[in-house]
Enzyme design. Structure first.
Site, mmCIF file in Angstrom:
data_model
loop_
_atom_site.group_PDB
_atom_site.id
_atom_site.type_symbol
_atom_site.label_atom_id
_atom_site.label_comp_id
_atom_site.label_asym_id
_atom_site.label_seq_id
_atom_site.Cartn_x
_atom_site.Cartn_y
_atom_site.Cartn_z
ATOM 1 N N PHE A 119 0.858 -1.180 0.000
ATOM 2 C CA PHE A 119 0.000 0.000 0.000
ATOM 3 C C PHE A 119 0.897 1.233 0.000
ATOM 4 C CE2 PHE A 119 -3.925 2.208 0.660
ATOM 5 C CZ PHE A 119 -4.882 1.288 0.291
ATOM 6 N N GLN A 240 -7.363 15.030 4.005
ATOM 7 C CA GLN A 240 -6.799 14.309 2.870
ATOM 8 C C GLN A 240 -7.814 14.250 1.738
ATOM 9 O OE1 GLN A 240 -5.886 9.863 2.998
ATOM 10 N NE2 GLN A 240 -3.846 10.741 2.962
ATOM 11 N N HIS A 242 -8.771 12.694 -2.070
ATOM 12 C CA HIS A 242 -8.494 11.620 -3.017
ATOM 13 C C HIS A 242 -8.662 12.223 -4.409
ATOM 14 C CE1 HIS A 242 -8.691 7.838 -5.119
ATOM 15 N NE2 HIS A 242 -8.355 7.215 -4.015
ATOM 16 N N LEU A 252 -15.916 7.276 -4.777
ATOM 17 C CA LEU A 252 -14.497 7.068 -5.018
ATOM 18 C C LEU A 252 -14.231 6.118 -6.187
ATOM 19 C CD1 LEU A 252 -11.948 7.189 -2.445
ATOM 20 C CD2 LEU A 252 -11.966 4.979 -3.503
ATOM 21 N N GLU A 255 -7.590 3.981 -7.018
ATOM 22 C CA GLU A 255 -6.306 4.228 -7.666
ATOM 23 C C GLU A 255 -6.010 3.164 -8.718
ATOM 24 O OE1 GLU A 255 -5.149 5.155 -4.001
ATOM 25 O OE2 GLU A 255 -4.620 7.178 -4.624
ATOM 26 N N ARG A 286 -1.092 10.864 -4.227
ATOM 27 C CA ARG A 286 -2.426 11.471 -4.184
ATOM 28 C C ARG A 286 -2.383 12.989 -4.172
ATOM 29 N NH1 ARG A 286 -5.896 7.822 0.187
ATOM 30 N NH2 ARG A 286 -5.928 5.967 -1.116
ATOM 31 N N HIS A 353 -11.580 13.096 1.629
ATOM 32 C CA HIS A 353 -11.594 11.667 1.931
ATOM 33 C C HIS A 353 -11.413 11.355 3.423
ATOM 34 C CE1 HIS A 353 -11.256 7.463 1.078
ATOM 35 N NE2 HIS A 353 -9.985 7.378 1.354
ATOM 36 N N ARG A 398 -2.314 11.252 6.376
ATOM 37 C CA ARG A 398 -2.444 9.852 6.807
ATOM 38 C C ARG A 398 -1.959 8.904 5.720
ATOM 39 N NH1 ARG A 398 -7.138 5.829 5.769
ATOM 40 N NH2 ARG A 398 -7.344 7.182 3.970
HETATM 41 C C1 LIG Z 1 -14.406 5.093 0.935
HETATM 42 C C2 LIG Z 1 -13.447 4.952 2.099
HETATM 43 C C3 LIG Z 1 -12.486 3.924 2.103
HETATM 44 C C4 LIG Z 1 -11.587 3.792 3.166
HETATM 45 N N1 LIG Z 1 -10.660 2.769 3.143
HETATM 46 C C5 LIG Z 1 -9.797 2.621 4.187
HETATM 47 C C6 LIG Z 1 -8.861 1.516 4.225
HETATM 48 O O1 LIG Z 1 -8.818 0.675 3.335
HETATM 49 N N2 LIG Z 1 -8.016 1.414 5.284
HETATM 50 C C7 LIG Z 1 -8.036 2.313 6.315
HETATM 51 O O2 LIG Z 1 -7.260 2.157 7.231
HETATM 52 N N3 LIG Z 1 -8.928 3.334 6.314
HETATM 53 C C8 LIG Z 1 -9.807 3.510 5.284
HETATM 54 N N4 LIG Z 1 -10.702 4.554 5.298
HETATM 55 C C9 LIG Z 1 -10.824 5.362 6.519
HETATM 56 C C10 LIG Z 1 -11.541 4.565 7.597
HETATM 57 O O3 LIG Z 1 -12.509 3.739 7.018
HETATM 58 C C11 LIG Z 1 -12.241 5.454 8.629
HETATM 59 O O4 LIG Z 1 -11.335 6.400 9.094
HETATM 60 C C12 LIG Z 1 -12.716 4.639 9.818
HETATM 61 O O5 LIG Z 1 -13.492 3.555 9.392
HETATM 62 C C13 LIG Z 1 -13.493 5.458 10.824
HETATM 63 O O6 LIG Z 1 -13.931 4.602 11.863
HETATM 64 P P1 LIG Z 1 -14.568 5.154 13.198
HETATM 65 O O7 LIG Z 1 -14.774 4.011 14.110
HETATM 66 O O8 LIG Z 1 -13.755 6.282 13.687
HETATM 67 O O9 LIG Z 1 -15.944 5.762 12.710
HETATM 68 P P2 LIG Z 1 -17.179 5.133 11.874
HETATM 69 O O10 LIG Z 1 -16.957 3.765 11.406
HETATM 70 O O11 LIG Z 1 -17.531 6.169 10.875
HETATM 71 O O12 LIG Z 1 -18.302 5.064 12.965
HETATM 72 C C14 LIG Z 1 -18.867 6.205 13.557
HETATM 73 C C15 LIG Z 1 -19.977 5.758 14.473
HETATM 74 O O13 LIG Z 1 -20.418 6.854 15.245
HETATM 75 C C16 LIG Z 1 -21.820 6.874 15.262
HETATM 76 N N5 LIG Z 1 -22.236 8.255 15.518
HETATM 77 C C17 LIG Z 1 -21.787 9.391 14.931
HETATM 78 N N6 LIG Z 1 -22.389 10.460 15.463
HETATM 79 C C18 LIG Z 1 -23.235 9.996 16.421
HETATM 80 C C19 LIG Z 1 -24.141 10.612 17.322
HETATM 81 N N7 LIG Z 1 -24.321 11.931 17.367
HETATM 82 N N8 LIG Z 1 -24.861 9.820 18.139
HETATM 83 C C20 LIG Z 1 -24.730 8.483 18.110
HETATM 84 N N9 LIG Z 1 -23.871 7.854 17.292
HETATM 85 C C21 LIG Z 1 -23.134 8.602 16.456
HETATM 86 C C22 LIG Z 1 -22.225 6.309 13.941
HETATM 87 O O14 LIG Z 1 -23.543 5.821 13.994
HETATM 88 C C23 LIG Z 1 -21.202 5.202 13.775
HETATM 89 O O15 LIG Z 1 -21.614 4.054 14.460
HETATM 90 C C24 LIG Z 1 -11.635 4.704 4.241
HETATM 91 C C25 LIG Z 1 -12.590 5.715 4.249
HETATM 92 C C26 LIG Z 1 -13.488 5.856 3.185
HETATM 93 C C27 LIG Z 1 -14.485 6.971 3.209
#
Ligand SMILES: Cc1cc2nc3c(=O)[nH]c(=O)nc-3n(C[C@H](O)[C@H](O)[C@H](O)COP(=O)(O)OP(=O)(O)OC[C@H]3O[C@@H](n4cnc5c(N)ncnc54)[C@H](O)[C@@H]3O)c2cc1C
Lengths: 594, 108
Positions: A119, A240, A242, A252, A255, A286, A353, A398
């Site tokens: 990666f 960041q 994309h 998205l 790449e 990127r 992103h 990142r």
């Molecule tokens: C298209 C895409 C592809 C990606 N691919 C990768 C990858 O391959 N590898 C990598 O390392 N990272 C990747 N990322 C980044 C990564 O996926 C995210 O940074 C990460 O999943 C965020 O996880 P989290 O647990 O912080 O939040 P999330 O998984 O977004 O969860 C947030 C939670 O908070 C809850 N919530 C929010 N506000 C409230 C509220 N007010 N009250 C109650 N609940 C609330 C939501 O319901 C949810 O359950 C990608 C991101 C995107 C957009």
């Protein structure tokens, strides 16, 4: 008004990767734990992550956590805190092994070990050559991760509150966090969750930009709640982008499309990347590709009626190759751009992103902020992890696959810290009188506003302002204008009006509340970006160009420091970057080049 | 609580709107959210029920079906999935790359 009070040892807001990881620690330690989520846990945005999670297992190539640490510091353009980065990279192997024990179906090598793939930015031997470090479960890494951890939580008796929205943090007179208020969408009822620990795991806020790869749920609620409770937000200028999001939709395009020979073209049909990156061309990193695209658009060589996108062209590839090598891309183009990429190029723009900044924490997951004497002090009872938090491991930029790692490592450490703190305290602290008043007043204002602004208008205004003034390539005059404009937009947000006044499943109300969070994130980002007068990582200013004195426009003498934005008075403060790792030598400042 | 009995008609639609526009993947927010606005009202009652059932499925299952990556073997669901897919392509043909849609279009 009589507001019900639910009492828990710990409340976690968010059921994505970070929230579920924290919850396992708390519930398995025997604490009564509630997890609140706007959606069913396994529908959290973590599902969208496909690329995998980084860990120096060394299964596919020789690898070492110290090399991973080096890559992360360099990727962060030296803005990441080296203690947190060492912590994360050292804990990565354990984090992946834990997941495996929870039942995560990682891809395997022939001899049964976890298979690893390469990666961008992950190298061996301190930046020498690419290393295979990413662990994945086919193209469903995030999905599989959530399922494994959700099951584990069910077994551990974590109590889920699904389709509940947390509204505000409750702090007592000493500033200790003692709970949150939350709204049950099904009934419209506001409830107080009284707890000894509150962990925020609310994910990213990418919807502040018009063009975003983030799902609609990413409205930065955790950041809004923290900011309203007087807690600063850290490094919010760093977003960041994309290079290839579908114009108008944000979806998205991986790449891999450019990897298979796709090229970017401007309105003259020119393959413009040949000018910007003669060697890597369309496969440059990127940020380089995103900035080149923006320059083309800014100089009038964009495509379409408004000349505001460029084209990603794969029409020269064999249709059979497209179908075989890039499955899904044709369907995405047809559904979201309205073009069949076999016949026509796809309109794309650099698209927001990932949010590098967030709620400031240390590597143990405690939220920290300067106290009266300016010392970084723990805010008792409050923890944060995942994309909403800033530990800071990603600094100014990142590396791919480091985010899922961040969720696991800091989800766990925040959980462990909360367990230790809760066990050390004899009882719940008292709730302040009228603990829900602040939230109720916000709700009441939305319910009673007349001749106000619709949520749709306000969101458009936020997204347009951010996109036009603080995009991937930044200009002093635009940032200045952006600050004025976003403060104007804030006035509109203060006057949100909804037509639906019902209690049950009033999604208009919920979206108004989300908008009040978006505006906090937008202000923090715009104001922090305007203030930082150098280029670093993802924050690139036209007036801080690459010179011999300041390679890449980075100015370590003045700007090797974290930004802290306070909601009150839109005040900006700074804190030093932690350059001292836990056990190894500092990774010394160097120009970031690949 | 998820199967609350006393939901009014308006609440049923509101809840459905939430579940269509707060999904795991942006692709599905866009597709289901727009379909709900533009095509759902014209579906038969039976089809509407199936759409609601689909909206409760996970994106990891639904997206491969509506993007044609996998075939849905359930003949009961298949017609609505086909419809979603065709709608997506038809809607795509009207896509305006110059108009950014930061949030689910109109509010109730
Ligand atoms: C298209 C895409 C592809 C990606 N691919 C990768 C990858 O391959 N590898 C990598 O390392 N990272 C990747 N990322 C980044 C990564 O996926 C995210 O940074 C990460 O999943 C965020 O996880 P989290 O647990 O912080 O939040 P999330 O998984 O977004 O969860 C947030 C939670 O908070 C809850 N919530 C929010 N506000 C409230 C509220 N007010 N009250 C109650 N609940 C609330 C939501 O319901 C949810 O359950 C990608 C991101 C995107 C957009």
């Amino acid at each position: 008004m009589n507001i019900p009070v639910f009492k828990f040892d710990a409340v976690i807001v968010g059921a994505g990767g970070s929230g579920l990881r924290s919850a396992i620690q708390l519930s398995e330690a025997g604490l009564k734990t509630a997890v609140l989520s706007k959606v069913f846990p396994t529908r959290s945005h973590t599902v969208a992550a496909q690329g995998g999670v980084a860990a120096s297992l060394g299964n596919s190539d020789a690898d070492h956590w110290h090399w991973h640490m080096y890559d992360t510091v360099k990727g962060s353009d030296w803005l990441g805190d080296q203690d947190a980065i060492e912590y994360m990279c050292r804990k990565a192997v354990e984090a992946v092994v834990d997941l495996e024990h929870y039942g995560m179906p990682f891809d395997r090598t022939e001899n049964g070990k976890i298979y690893q793939r390469p990666f961008g930015g992950h190298m061996s031997n301190f930046g020498e050559k690419p290393v295979r470090r990413s662990c994945a479960a086919a193209d469903r890494t995030g999905h599989a991760m959530l399922h494994a951890m959700y099951q584990r939580n069910v077994k551990a008796n974590t109590q889920f509150f699904v389709e509940w929205m947390a509204l505000d943090l409750i702090r007592d007179s000493e500033g200790v966090v003692v709970g949150v208020t939350a709204l049950e969408m099904e009934t419209g009822q506001v409830v107080i969750f009284h707890s000894r620990a509150v962990i925020f795991a609310t994910g990213g806020s990418g919807r502040i930009f018009a063009s975003s790869t983030n799902a609609f749920i990413n409205t930065g609620d955790g950041l809004g709640m923290a900011a309203r409770a007087g807690i600063p937000l850290e490094d919010m200028e760093f977003w960041q982008f994309h290079p290839t999001g579908v114009a108008g939709a944000g979806v998205l395009i991986t790449e891999g499309v450019r990897g298979e020979g796709g090229v970017l073209r401007n309105s003259d049909h020119e393959r413009f990347m040949e000018r910007y990156a003669p060697n890597a061309k369309d496969l440059a990193s990127r940020d380089v590709v995103s900035r080149a695209m923006t320059t083309e658009i800014k100089e009038g060589r964009g495509c379409g009626p408004n000349k505001d996108y460029v084209l990603l062209d794969i029409t020269h590839l064999e249709p059979a190759t497209i179908m075989k090598r890039l499955p899904g891309i044709r369907e995405i183009s047809m559904q979201f751009a309205g073009v069949d990429p076999i016949k026509e190029p796809i309109p794309v723009v650099p698209t927001c992103h990932y949010q590098m900044g967030g709620i400031p924490t240390n590597y143990a997951g405690h939220v920290v902020a300067p106290d009266a004497s300016g010392r970084q002090a723990i805010i008792p009872g409050f923890y944060a992890a995942g994309e909403c938090a800033c530990a800071s491991v990603h600094g100014a930029n990142r590396l791919g696959t480091n985010s899922l790692l961040d969720l696991l490592v800091f989800g766990k450490s925040a959980g462990d810290s909360a367990v230790a703190d809760v066990k050390a305290e004899a009882a719940h602290r008292d709730l302040p009188a009228n603990a829900a008043d602040y939230s109720l007043a916000r709700l009441n204002a939305i319910n009673t506003q007349k001749d106000g602004v619709s949520v749709f208008e306000a969101r458009q205004a936020i997204a347009r302002t951010m996109q036009d003034h603080a995009g991937v390539f930044r200009f002093a005059d635009l940032l200045k204008k952006g600050v004025t404009q976003i403060l104007e937009v804030e006035k509109q947000v203060r006057r949100l009006e909804i037509k639906d006044k019902s209690q049950i499943w009033n999604t208009a109300r919920v979206e108004a509340l989300e908008t009040e969070n978006l505006i906090e994130v937008a202000k923090a980002s715009m104001i922090s970006a305007e203030a930082r007068k150098e280029s670093r990582g993802a924050h690139v200013r036209d007036d801080a160009p690459d010179t011999p004195e300041f390679p890449n426009g980075r100015n370590d003498k003045e700007w090797l420091k974290h930004t802290l934005w306070y909601r009150e008075g839109n005040r900006i403060a700074y804190k030093p970057v932690q350059m001292t790792p836990l056990t190894v030598d500092t990774i010394a400042l160097k120009t970031r080049s690949y | 609580m998820r199967n609350g009995a006393a939901l009014t008609e308006g609440a049923v639609i509101s809840r459905l709107r939430w579940r269509c526009t707060r999904r795991a993947m942006l692709e599905m927010d866009l597709l289901l959210g727009r379909f709900l606005e533009e095509e759902f009202p014209a579906l038969s009652l039976e089809e509407q029920k199936i759409f609601m059932e689909l909206a409760d499925r996970e994106d990891a299952q639904l997206w491969p079906w509506v993007s044609g990556k996998e075939e849905c073997a359930d003949i009961r669901l298949f017609p609505v999935i086909q419809r979603l897919r065709r709608y997506g392509e038809k809607r795509g043909a009207r896509a305006d790359p110059a108009s950014v849609s930061p949030s689910p279009a109109r509010q109730p």
